[in-house]
Motif scaffolding. Structure first.
Motif, short mmCIF file in Angstrom:
data_model
loop_
_atom_site.label_atom_id
_atom_site.label_comp_id
_atom_site.label_asym_id
_atom_site.label_seq_id
_atom_site.Cartn_x
_atom_site.Cartn_y
_atom_site.Cartn_z
N ARG A 3 -32.72 -9.42 -19.17
CA ARG A 3 -32.53 -8.65 -17.94
C ARG A 3 -31.07 -8.20 -17.85
N LYS A 4 -30.87 -6.97 -17.45
CA LYS A 4 -29.53 -6.43 -17.31
C LYS A 4 -28.94 -6.83 -15.96
N THR A 5 -27.64 -7.01 -15.95
CA THR A 5 -26.94 -7.43 -14.74
C THR A 5 -26.21 -6.25 -14.11
N VAL A 6 -26.46 -6.05 -12.82
CA VAL A 6 -25.83 -4.98 -12.06
C VAL A 6 -24.92 -5.58 -11.00
N LEU A 7 -23.69 -5.13 -10.96
CA LEU A 7 -22.76 -5.51 -9.91
C LEU A 7 -22.82 -4.49 -8.78
N ILE A 8 -23.12 -4.96 -7.57
CA ILE A 8 -23.21 -4.09 -6.40
C ILE A 8 -21.93 -4.26 -5.59
N VAL A 9 -21.16 -3.18 -5.45
CA VAL A 9 -19.89 -3.24 -4.73
C VAL A 9 -19.99 -2.35 -3.50
N ASP A 10 -20.09 -2.97 -2.33
CA ASP A 10 -20.21 -2.23 -1.07
C ASP A 10 -19.75 -3.15 0.05
N ASP A 11 -19.00 -2.62 1.00
CA ASP A 11 -18.49 -3.46 2.08
C ASP A 11 -19.51 -3.71 3.18
N GLU A 12 -20.68 -3.06 3.12
CA GLU A 12 -21.70 -3.25 4.14
C GLU A 12 -22.77 -4.22 3.64
N PRO A 13 -22.90 -5.41 4.27
CA PRO A 13 -23.87 -6.42 3.81
C PRO A 13 -25.30 -5.90 3.79
N ALA A 14 -25.68 -5.07 4.77
CA ALA A 14 -27.05 -4.58 4.83
C ALA A 14 -27.38 -3.72 3.61
N ILE A 15 -26.42 -2.91 3.19
CA ILE A 15 -26.65 -2.06 2.01
C ILE A 15 -26.73 -2.91 0.75
N ARG A 16 -25.85 -3.90 0.64
CA ARG A 16 -25.91 -4.79 -0.53
C ARG A 16 -27.25 -5.51 -0.59
N ASP A 17 -27.72 -5.99 0.56
CA ASP A 17 -29.00 -6.70 0.59
C ASP A 17 -30.15 -5.77 0.18
N MET A 18 -30.14 -4.54 0.71
CA MET A 18 -31.20 -3.59 0.39
C MET A 18 -31.21 -3.27 -1.10
N LEU A 19 -30.02 -3.04 -1.66
CA LEU A 19 -29.92 -2.73 -3.08
C LEU A 19 -30.35 -3.91 -3.94
N LYS A 20 -29.95 -5.12 -3.54
CA LYS A 20 -30.29 -6.30 -4.32
C LYS A 20 -31.80 -6.50 -4.37
N VAL A 21 -32.46 -6.36 -3.23
CA VAL A 21 -33.91 -6.53 -3.19
C VAL A 21 -34.58 -5.48 -4.08
N ALA A 22 -34.17 -4.21 -3.93
CA ALA A 22 -34.79 -3.13 -4.69
C ALA A 22 -34.58 -3.31 -6.20
N LEU A 23 -33.39 -3.73 -6.59
CA LEU A 23 -33.09 -3.84 -8.02
C LEU A 23 -33.71 -5.11 -8.63
N GLU A 24 -33.81 -6.17 -7.86
CA GLU A 24 -34.47 -7.36 -8.38
C GLU A 24 -35.96 -7.11 -8.57
N ILE A 25 -36.55 -6.32 -7.68
CA ILE A 25 -37.95 -5.91 -7.87
C ILE A 25 -38.08 -5.11 -9.16
N ALA A 26 -37.06 -4.31 -9.47
CA ALA A 26 -37.05 -3.50 -10.69
C ALA A 26 -36.61 -4.29 -11.92
N ASP A 27 -36.47 -5.62 -11.76
CA ASP A 27 -36.20 -6.54 -12.87
C ASP A 27 -34.76 -6.52 -13.35
N PHE A 28 -33.81 -6.31 -12.43
CA PHE A 28 -32.40 -6.44 -12.74
C PHE A 28 -31.85 -7.73 -12.12
N ASN A 29 -30.89 -8.36 -12.79
CA ASN A 29 -30.10 -9.40 -12.15
C ASN A 29 -29.02 -8.72 -11.31
#
Length: 236
Positions: A3-29
């Motif tokens: 699995r590929k690892t993606v670093l999410i850099v954003d100062d808004e927690p809600a956006i980080r959470d949304m991106l993390k959920v979406a990308l983990e569903i797509a099989d990214f760390n």
């Protein structure tokens, strides 16, 4: 497949959470950072395969952080997709000129973002072992993903490397911008054709050793080609 690892850099927690959920569903760390300092630590400690970098952050902006990364050898080729609410063309071009490999404007589809990440990771991963490709004193090594002119390493971003590799495998043939997008970026990646012009400028700048930038020729009213004749005419 790892699995590929993606670093999410954003100062808004809600956006980080949304991106993390979406990308983990797509099989990214996923790993997260809320500012430039945390992002730098994460890149050093975890060496992610790709970074999603927000343009607007307090203190050190995403565009400034990207500029710093591109100035250092360890992060010069780190794949980066800019996340921005700035949909205007000049800001998109500025991001690409600074060194971003792609950009996506908020709001965006998580599925589209996952597709763009997969496409960028695919084209920045080492390919199976191949022989050195050489034309004149310009060479590329598909294994190490490096280019050199007269044994001097050429600093190329991942997209510029892919573009040069494609050109060198298809010399003296003109390609439209649409053809280059399909061949280098992939048929399912939806970006403006003018993005090609930005990467061509960056490629020419990287090749500006002994006149080798002249090998990338503009075909007026059509597109671009890689000229072997221009290499022969390059000064010694």
């Amino acid at each position: 497949m790892t699995r590929k690892t993606v670093l999410i850099v954003d100062d808004e927690p809600a956006i980080r959470d949304m991106l993390k959920v979406a990308l983990e569903i797509a099989d990214f760390n996923c790993i997260e950072a809320k500012n430039a300092y945390e992002a730098q630590v994460a890149v050093t400690d975890h060496k992610p395969d790709l970074v999603l970098l927000d343009w607007m952050m307090p203190e050190v902006s995403g565009i400034e952080l990207l500029r710093r990364w591109r100035q250092h050898e360890e992060t010069a080729n780190l794949p980066v997709i800019m996340l921005t609410a700035k949909a205007e063309e000049d800001n998109a071009i500025r991001g690409l000129d600074t060194g971003a490999d792609d950009y996506i404007s908020k709001p965006f589809s998580p599925r589209e973002l996952a597709s763009r990440i997969r496409a960028l990771v695919r084209r920045t991963q080492p390919e199976s072992s191949e022989d050195l490709i050489r034309m004149g004193d310009l060479s590329i090594d598909p294994v190490s993903r490096r280019a050199a002119i007269k044994d001097q390493i050429v600093s190329l971003g991942p997209t510029e490397y892919r573009l040069l590799e494609f050109f060198m495998k298809h010399p003296d043939r003109a390609f439209t911008r649409e053809q280059l997008l399909n061949k280098v970026w992939g048929p399912n990646v939806y970006i403006d054709e003018r993005t090609i012009d930005v990467h061509i400028r960056r490629l020419r700048k990287a090749l500006s050793i002994d006149g080798y930038e002249n090998s990338i020729q503009t075909v007026r009213g059509f597109g671009y080609r890689f000229s072997q004749e221009a290499l022969v005419k390059s000064p010694d």
